[in-house]
Design a protein around this motif. Structure first.
Motif, PDB file in Angstrom:
ATOM      1  N   ALA A 181       0.853  -1.283   0.189  1.00 57.15           N
ATOM      2  CA  ALA A 181      -0.005   0.066  -0.066  1.00 57.15           C
ATOM      3  C   ALA A 181       0.958   1.177  -0.063  1.00 57.15           C
ATOM      4  N   ALA A 182       2.001   1.263   0.782  1.00 53.97           N
ATOM      5  CA  ALA A 182       2.866   2.382   0.870  1.00 53.97           C
ATOM      6  C   ALA A 182       3.555   2.430  -0.574  1.00 53.97           C
ATOM      7  N   LEU A 183       4.118   1.550  -1.124  1.00 57.66           N
ATOM      8  CA  LEU A 183       4.542   1.439  -2.364  1.00 57.66           C
ATOM      9  C   LEU A 183       3.760   2.093  -3.578  1.00 57.66           C
ATOM     10  N   LEU A 184       2.621   1.289  -3.620  1.00 58.99           N
ATOM     11  CA  LEU A 184       1.573   1.901  -4.688  1.00 58.99           C
ATOM     12  C   LEU A 184       1.353   3.634  -4.463  1.00 58.99           C
ATOM     13  N   SER A 185       0.974   3.879  -3.145  1.00 55.27           N
ATOM     14  CA  SER A 185       0.569   5.249  -2.877  1.00 55.27           C
ATOM     15  C   SER A 185       1.848   6.249  -3.504  1.00 55.27           C
ATOM     16  N   ARG A 186       2.897   5.728  -3.527  1.00 57.37           N
ATOM     17  CA  ARG A 186       4.132   6.668  -4.020  1.00 57.37           C
ATOM     18  C   ARG A 186       4.384   6.658  -5.462  1.00 57.37           C
ATOM     19  N   ALA A 187       4.417   5.067  -6.211  1.00 60.47           N
ATOM     20  CA  ALA A 187       4.460   4.941  -7.324  1.00 60.47           C
ATOM     21  C   ALA A 187       3.705   4.706  -8.256  1.00 60.47           C
ATOM     22  N   MET A 188       2.475   4.474  -7.913  1.00 60.14           N
ATOM     23  CA  MET A 188       1.254   4.197  -9.084  1.00 60.14           C
ATOM     24  C   MET A 188       0.809   5.435  -9.663  1.00 60.14           C
ATOM     25  N   PRO A 189       0.943   5.335 -10.946  1.00 62.30           N
ATOM     26  CA  PRO A 189       0.697   6.723 -11.677  1.00 62.30           C
ATOM     27  C   PRO A 189      -1.094   6.931 -11.225  1.00 62.30           C
ATOM     28  N   GLU A 190      -1.506   8.066 -10.794  1.00 63.65           N
ATOM     29  CA  GLU A 190      -3.057   8.279 -10.706  1.00 63.65           C
ATOM     30  C   GLU A 190      -3.753   8.345 -12.096  1.00 63.65           C
ATOM     31  N   ARG A 191      -4.965   7.605 -11.856  1.00 64.29           N
ATOM     32  CA  ARG A 191      -5.962   7.833 -12.843  1.00 64.29           C
ATOM     33  C   ARG A 191      -7.228   7.982 -12.540  1.00 64.29           C
ATOM     34  N   GLN A 192      -7.821   9.169 -12.900  1.00 65.23           N
ATOM     35  CA  GLN A 192      -9.213   9.576 -12.595  1.00 65.23           C
ATOM     36  C   GLN A 192      -9.843   9.380 -13.934  1.00 65.23           C
ATOM     37  N   PRO A 193     -10.902   8.620 -13.883  1.00 64.86           N
ATOM     38  CA  PRO A 193     -11.885   8.164 -14.827  1.00 64.86           C
ATOM     39  C   PRO A 193     -12.399   9.566 -15.358  1.00 64.86           C
ATOM     40  N   PRO A 194     -12.989   9.699 -16.571  1.00 73.45           N
ATOM     41  CA  PRO A 194     -13.707  10.906 -17.033  1.00 73.45           C
ATOM     42  C   PRO A 194     -15.000  10.834 -16.803  1.00 73.45           C
ATOM     43  N   HIS A 195     -15.645   9.828 -16.353  1.00 75.99           N
ATOM     44  CA  HIS A 195     -17.239   9.783 -16.048  1.00 75.99           C
ATOM     45  C   HIS A 195     -17.539   9.762 -14.741  1.00 75.99           C
ATOM     46  N   ALA A 196     -18.548  10.915 -14.320  1.00 78.86           N
ATOM     47  CA  ALA A 196     -18.955  10.918 -13.212  1.00 78.86           C
ATOM     48  C   ALA A 196     -20.395  10.413 -12.827  1.00 78.86           C
ATOM     49  N   HIS A 197     -20.464   9.052 -12.032  1.00 84.74           N
ATOM     50  CA  HIS A 197     -21.961   8.852 -12.007  1.00 84.74           C
ATOM     51  C   HIS A 197     -22.354   8.810 -10.338  1.00 84.74           C
ATOM     52  N   ARG A 198     -23.514   8.520  -9.893  1.00 83.81           N
ATOM     53  CA  ARG A 198     -23.783   8.437  -8.636  1.00 83.81           C
ATOM     54  C   ARG A 198     -23.541   7.033  -8.303  1.00 83.81           C
ATOM     55  N   TYR A 199     -23.383   6.574  -7.138  1.00 86.57           N
ATOM     56  CA  TYR A 199     -23.130   5.203  -6.853  1.00 86.57           C
ATOM     57  C   TYR A 199     -24.313   4.264  -7.227  1.00 86.57           C
ATOM     58  N   ALA A 200     -25.372   4.666  -6.850  1.00 90.07           N
ATOM     59  CA  ALA A 200     -26.604   3.924  -7.170  1.00 90.07           C
ATOM     60  C   ALA A 200     -26.767   3.838  -8.687  1.00 90.07           C
TER      61      ALA A 200
END
Length: 408
Positions: A189-208
């Motif tokens: 978890a510590a490694l991924l929080s530092r090394a993994m590139p962020e990816r923000q999906p372009p679609h915004a949906h409500r959870y339901a």
């Protein structure tokens, strides 16, 4: 792009023509470490049941509860990968998994241990956020190869989990494997929080809305329906075999110790080589033929272990060959299926993956739950009949659905 980048990657499938080697290794290794948590208990069913007071008839639930938890996580957590920033979602899941593993390692009775394993199952779906994450970052022509490379790490995690847990348990006791994994997952978890590139999906949906859309995805895509049902049968056979073969090897017919069972489990690791090969086959358009072959392999792998109860070196060799053929068939079909499914709706890969994985992990949970019971009632011959039937049933479903998939 360096391993320490903090750049945000939108859902652009042409971000890379080929996934960088460091990122492939990171995703594959992470998937392997995460998913191994679902299988550490499989060869330790006898030891854990003794240590926690679980009866042999109910011992299959030691593995089944984590798989049920995993299925629930696939349905309710993995779809969030289509709307939430992926790195944060993965890291938060891993923090929960580390706590669950710590609780399992400290448990001395049935209820706390089973509850902890269910929590580990739910949170280990972080692996299934990483797979579509990788698929979304490459061009279509390289997607099968990318999925195959990442899945080879995941499959190695599944296959190495059994021998590793057996070796650790034989020297340090069964508690040690869960405590050790808690440390590894926290470090990941510590490694991924530092090394993994962020990816923000372009679609915004409500959870339901997100969950509601999954019904339409399953309804509208015959390829998803058929592939999910077929792999559920194959994964049930896989779980059936690896839940029961340790009991056969520990029986008077073979008299294996825990270390001996661990050495046998290493044989199945060879099956992971099928994943990248299958990915390349899928990229070349051979997914249909490859799937037919993999389903036949699974059914046959059980059939030629019929004389295994005799306990000779020959039958031990047949069991080892069966383990390799079974793992190769299941591994290859998984990658072939994912390559086809990820092409259906690029904006919904997280949800497609969750539906596919949840369906076939339900099959795996049933295979684990029924396996120990079938072995207790009908011995190894009962396992052979059930395993062969599961492979043939998957093949029949695939043939029956081939025309629907072709039209789709």
């Amino acid at each position: 792009m360096s391993p320490h980048t903090t750049a945000t990657l939108a859902d652009a499938p042409h971000q890379y023509n080929e996934l960088p080697a460091w990122l492939t290794l990171l995703l594959a290794g992470g998937c392997g470490l995460i998913v191994a948590n679902l299988y550490y208990a499989q060869p330790l069913i006898g030891l854990i049941s003794e240590g926690t007071g679980i009866s042999l008839r109910l011992a299959g639930w030691i593995v089944t509860l984590s798989q049920i938890g995993y299925g629930l996580g696939l349905l309710f957590i993995v779809p969030l990968g289509d709307v939430l920033e992926n790195r944060k979602l993965v890291v938060r899941c891993l923090m929960v998994a580390a706590l669950g593993l710590l609780a399992a390692g400290l448990s001395t009775s049935a209820a706390p241990f089973l509850a902890a394993m269910a929590l580990v199952g739910v949170s280990s779906v972080a692996a299934q956020v990483l797979v579509p994450y990788g698929a979304s970052m490459v061009a279509e022509a390289a997607r099968g190869r990318t999925v195959g490379n990442i899945m080879s790490g995941l499959l190695l995690g599944i296959m190495l989990a059994r021998p590793v847990s057996s070796f650790v348990a034989s020297h340090l006791g069964w508690h040690a494997i869960f405590l050790g994994s808690a440390v590894l997952i926290a470090a990941l978890a510590a490694l991924l929080s530092r090394a993994m590139p962020e990816r923000q999906p372009p679609h915004a949906h409500r959870y339901a809305e997100l969950l509601g859309s999954m019904k339409a995805l399953m309804r509208d895509h015959p390829v998803l329906q058929v592939r999910a049902l077929c792999h559920a049968g194959l994964f049930a056979a896989f779980s059936l075999f690896w839940s029961t073969v340790p009991l056969l090897l520990a029986s008077p017919a073979f008299g294996f110790t825990q270390s001996g069972i661990a050495l046998f489990a290493l044989v199945g690791v060879a099956g992971a080589i099928a994943a990248p090969i299958a990915g390349r086959m899928a990229d070349k358009g051979h997914a249909h033929v490859g799937s037919l072959a993999t389903m036949a392999m699974v059914s046959l792998s059980f059939a030629f272990t019929w004389p295994a109860t005799q306990g000779s070196m020959l039958t031990l060799g047949l069991l080892g060959l069966a383990a390799i053929v079974l793992d190769m068939g299941v591994s290859a079909n998984l990658v072939l299926s994912q390559r086809e499914i990820y092409a259906l709706a690029p904006h919904a890969r997280g949800r497609l993956n969750s539906l596919f994985m949840a369906t076939f992990f339900l099959g795996g949970a049933l295979g684990s739950a029924c396996g120990v019971y079938v072995y207790a009632q009908g011995g190894w011959h009962g396992v052979v009949v059930m395993g062969s039937a599961l492979g043939l049933a998957a093949l029949a479903v695939f043939l029956a659905g081939a025309r629907r998939m072709a039209r789709a």
